[in-house]
Design a protein around this motif. Sequence first.
Motif, short mmCIF file in Angstrom:
data_model
loop_
_atom_site.label_atom_id
_atom_site.label_comp_id
_atom_site.label_asym_id
_atom_site.label_seq_id
_atom_site.Cartn_x
_atom_site.Cartn_y
_atom_site.Cartn_z
N SER A 78 -3.47 -26.40 12.86
CA SER A 78 -3.98 -27.07 11.74
C SER A 78 -3.22 -27.95 10.81
O SER A 78 -1.88 -27.89 10.86
CB SER A 78 -4.34 -25.78 10.74
OG SER A 78 -3.25 -25.09 10.27
N ILE A 79 -3.75 -28.78 9.88
CA ILE A 79 -3.07 -29.64 8.90
C ILE A 79 -3.82 -29.22 7.47
O ILE A 79 -5.00 -29.25 7.32
CB ILE A 79 -3.00 -30.94 9.38
CG1 ILE A 79 -2.29 -31.92 8.32
CG2 ILE A 79 -4.46 -31.27 9.48
CD1 ILE A 79 -2.08 -33.28 8.78
N ASN A 80 -2.88 -29.11 6.63
CA ASN A 80 -3.49 -28.51 5.39
C ASN A 80 -2.76 -29.53 4.08
O ASN A 80 -1.63 -29.50 3.99
CB ASN A 80 -2.87 -27.09 5.17
CG ASN A 80 -3.27 -26.39 3.92
OD1 ASN A 80 -3.98 -26.94 3.13
ND2 ASN A 80 -3.10 -25.19 3.52
N PHE A 81 -3.54 -30.03 3.65
CA PHE A 81 -3.37 -31.03 2.34
C PHE A 81 -3.66 -30.27 1.04
O PHE A 81 -3.57 -31.09 -0.08
CB PHE A 81 -3.83 -32.38 2.47
CG PHE A 81 -3.26 -33.04 3.45
CD1 PHE A 81 -2.00 -33.60 3.76
CD2 PHE A 81 -4.18 -33.70 4.69
CE1 PHE A 81 -1.42 -34.20 4.63
CE2 PHE A 81 -3.54 -34.50 5.62
CZ PHE A 81 -2.18 -34.76 5.69
N GLY A 82 -4.01 -29.23 0.89
CA GLY A 82 -4.30 -28.32 -0.28
C GLY A 82 -5.76 -28.33 -0.67
O GLY A 82 -6.32 -27.37 -0.40
N ASP A 83 -6.15 -29.56 -0.93
CA ASP A 83 -7.75 -29.53 -1.37
C ASP A 83 -8.60 -29.71 -0.13
O ASP A 83 -9.69 -29.78 0.10
CB ASP A 83 -8.02 -30.61 -2.31
CG ASP A 83 -7.36 -32.09 -1.93
OD1 ASP A 83 -6.88 -32.06 -0.92
OD2 ASP A 83 -7.99 -32.97 -2.53
N SER A 84 -8.15 -30.12 0.93
CA SER A 84 -8.90 -30.16 2.36
C SER A 84 -7.81 -29.67 3.61
O SER A 84 -6.64 -29.81 3.30
CB SER A 84 -8.75 -31.67 2.47
OG SER A 84 -7.73 -32.55 2.58
#
Length: 207
Positions: A78-84
Amino acid sequence: MYLFTLVLGIVLLPEASTLRCYECKPGLDGTCSEATTQCPSPANQCAAVRVTSYSGGSAPANVNAKSCAVSEECVEHSINFGDSRTVVTSKCCNTDLCNTQPAPEPSTLNPNGKKCVTCDGENCNTILNCQGNEDYCISATVNAGGEKITMKGCVSRTLCLNTKSTLVPALLQAEISCCQGNNCNSASSTSAGLMLLVAPLISLVLS
């Protein structure tokens, strides 16, 4: 005589067989038309993949595909940018045309103790708790409407290293850098040339 026998043996060796797999690339309307493909390498497996994108409080969006895959792609990452956040799950198998079933839904992930910097607008000093196997921090710069946008967050090592995924149809060219260690992405990034999945932030690009 020995050399001749050796050369003849090499020439007559049968080519290593490769798997035949279902190949499915989603269309713009969300449908998925299946065909078959011969995998390029004996190391490939047949695979189904699901790309699930989460953004804010909206319902998750799913994209499904099928193709050949290497073993490194047959994990959840996964990749996680906080709001998405985007999660890639896959289901792999080792016989011809075995990838008939869809990939599983993403598992429920908990914070893993690692922390990375994320951005809130132009402010990139918020701390984000990484989840699951998000063991690296990431910095990314993308072009959106002629404007460069910086994004930071957590990412699985697989997505940092695997720049030529045969599974994920939604890929976007971006300038990215990955690092290991809590909040290691606090500095600005200029590394370029890798492929980054950013489906929840920018419109999907379907190959």
